[in-house]
Design a protein around this motif. Structure first.
Motif, PDB file in Angstrom:
ATOM      1  N   ALA A   1       0.850  -1.187   0.000  1.00 32.23           N
ATOM      2  CA  ALA A   1       0.000   0.000   0.000  1.00 32.23           C
ATOM      3  C   ALA A   1       0.888   1.240   0.000  1.00 32.23           C
ATOM      4  O   ALA A   1       1.974   1.239   0.576  1.00 32.23           O
TER       5      ALA A   1
ATOM      6  N   HIS B   1      -8.650   1.159  -3.389  1.00 34.49           N
ATOM      7  CA  HIS B   1      -9.219   1.035  -2.052  1.00 34.49           C
ATOM      8  C   HIS B   1      -8.321   1.775  -1.076  1.00 34.49           C
ATOM      9  O   HIS B   1      -7.097   1.737  -1.214  1.00 34.49           O
TER      10      HIS B   1
ATOM     11  N   LEU C   1      -6.870   1.898   2.638  1.00 38.58           N
ATOM     12  CA  LEU C   1      -6.668   1.143   3.870  1.00 38.58           C
ATOM     13  C   LEU C   1      -6.687   2.168   4.989  1.00 38.58           C
ATOM     14  O   LEU C   1      -5.733   2.919   5.179  1.00 38.58           O
ATOM     15  N   SER C   2      -7.781   2.224   5.689  1.00 36.16           N
ATOM     16  CA  SER C   2      -8.009   3.283   6.668  1.00 36.16           C
ATOM     17  C   SER C   2      -7.006   3.282   7.804  1.00 36.16           C
ATOM     18  O   SER C   2      -6.558   4.333   8.240  1.00 36.16           O
TER      19      SER C   2
ATOM     20  N   GLN D   1     -11.698  -7.518   1.320  1.00 36.38           N
ATOM     21  CA  GLN D   1     -10.973  -7.493   2.594  1.00 36.38           C
ATOM     22  C   GLN D   1      -9.493  -7.486   2.249  1.00 36.38           C
ATOM     23  O   GLN D   1      -9.100  -7.946   1.182  1.00 36.38           O
ATOM     24  N   PHE D   2      -8.676  -7.017   3.173  1.00 35.07           N
ATOM     25  CA  PHE D   2      -7.265  -6.846   2.862  1.00 35.07           C
ATOM     26  C   PHE D   2      -6.382  -7.557   3.876  1.00 35.07           C
ATOM     27  O   PHE D   2      -6.506  -7.347   5.076  1.00 35.07           O
TER      28      PHE D   2
ATOM     29  N   ILE E   1      -2.674  -7.854   5.156  1.00 36.66           N
ATOM     30  CA  ILE E   1      -1.494  -6.997   5.141  1.00 36.66           C
ATOM     31  C   ILE E   1      -0.378  -7.707   5.898  1.00 36.66           C
ATOM     32  O   ILE E   1      -0.524  -8.008   7.085  1.00 36.66           O
TER      33      ILE E   1
ATOM     34  N   VAL F   1       0.265  -6.368   0.367  1.00 42.06           N
ATOM     35  CA  VAL F   1      -1.181  -6.383   0.570  1.00 42.06           C
ATOM     36  C   VAL F   1      -1.820  -7.275  -0.492  1.00 42.06           C
ATOM     37  O   VAL F   1      -1.482  -7.186  -1.665  1.00 42.06           O
TER      38      VAL F   1
ATOM     39  N   GLU G   1      -5.785  -8.540  -1.740  1.00 48.82           N
ATOM     40  CA  GLU G   1      -7.227  -8.339  -1.615  1.00 48.82           C
ATOM     41  C   GLU G   1      -7.922  -9.687  -1.767  1.00 48.82           C
ATOM     42  O   GLU G   1      -7.648 -10.428  -2.701  1.00 48.82           O
TER      43      GLU G   1
ATOM     44  N   GLN H   1     -15.238  -3.097   5.506  1.00 46.04           N
ATOM     45  CA  GLN H   1     -13.876  -3.429   5.087  1.00 46.04           C
ATOM     46  C   GLN H   1     -13.036  -3.850   6.293  1.00 46.04           C
ATOM     47  O   GLN H   1     -12.956  -3.143   7.278  1.00 46.04           O
TER      48      GLN H   1
ATOM     49  N   GLU I   1      -9.188  -4.984   7.560  1.00 49.72           N
ATOM     50  CA  GLU I   1      -7.760  -4.926   7.253  1.00 49.72           C
ATOM     51  C   GLU I   1      -7.091  -5.842   8.261  1.00 49.72           C
ATOM     52  O   GLU I   1      -7.021  -5.537   9.439  1.00 49.72           O
TER      53      GLU I   1
ATOM     54  N   ASN J   1      -4.089  -8.055   9.856  1.00 50.37           N
ATOM     55  CA  ASN J   1      -2.640  -8.155  10.015  1.00 50.37           C
ATOM     56  C   ASN J   1      -2.246  -9.623   9.908  1.00 50.37           C
ATOM     57  O   ASN J   1      -2.752 -10.460  10.642  1.00 50.37           O
TER      58      ASN J   1
END
Length: 156
Positions: A42, A79, A81-82, A103-104, A106, A113, A115, A141, A143, A145
């Motif tokens: 990202a 997208h 990633l907040s 969904q991501f 990471i 990353v 998806e 969404q 994210e 880890n």
């Protein structure tokens, strides 16, 4: 197909998608999207400012890059990633059918990353659980880890 040819094909598809929606993928917007397509991780708006300067000789202000990213998000091409305040290119630029909820994953070491999609039913279940404890789901969404397979094999 080489990586550069693949990216050009994705940019052409993105351009066609925008035209079908009555929007315009300008040269600078394409450059920002290309930066995300070239990257496995990202990128922040400032990373993209650097990319445009180094790869295209364009000095684009960060605020302009943020506006371009907003546009690309509105066209379902990127997208946000907040949690990291970074962006990734959508993995489904070529698809013209509806997908499940993105969904991501990471990688906590290399920041790669990926998806993935989860069924809408799973998000509905999550939403119910969130509401049961007195919260409201603002975004479906996730994210997550993780550690990628490449990093799993590396010593810490």
């Amino acid at each position: 197909m080489s990586h550069s040819v693949e990216i050009e094909a994705l940019l052409d598809e993105a351009d066609q998608r925008c035209k079908k929606r009555g929007a315009r993928l300008t040269t600078k917007r394409k450059q920002v999207l290309a930066g995300l397509l070239h990257s496995d991780i990202a990128l922040s708006a400032y990373d993209l400012v650097d990319y445009c300067r180094e790869e295209h000789g364009q000095a684009i202000p960060a605020m302009s890059v943020y506006r371009m990213l907003d546009f690309l998000q509105s066209q379902y091409l990127v997208h946000k990633l907040s949690l990291a305040n970074k962006y990734v290119a959508c993995a489904h630029i070529r698809c013209d059918h509806e997908h499940e909820v993105p969904q991501f994953l990471i990688c906590g070491r290399c920041q790669r990353v990926e998806e993935i999609n989860v069924p809408k039913a799973m998000i509905k279940t999550l939403k119910r659980g969130v509401e049961e404890v007195g919260f409201e789901l603002v975004s479906p969404q996730l994210e997550i880890n993780c550690l990628c397979n490449d990093c799993l094999g590396e010593p810490v």
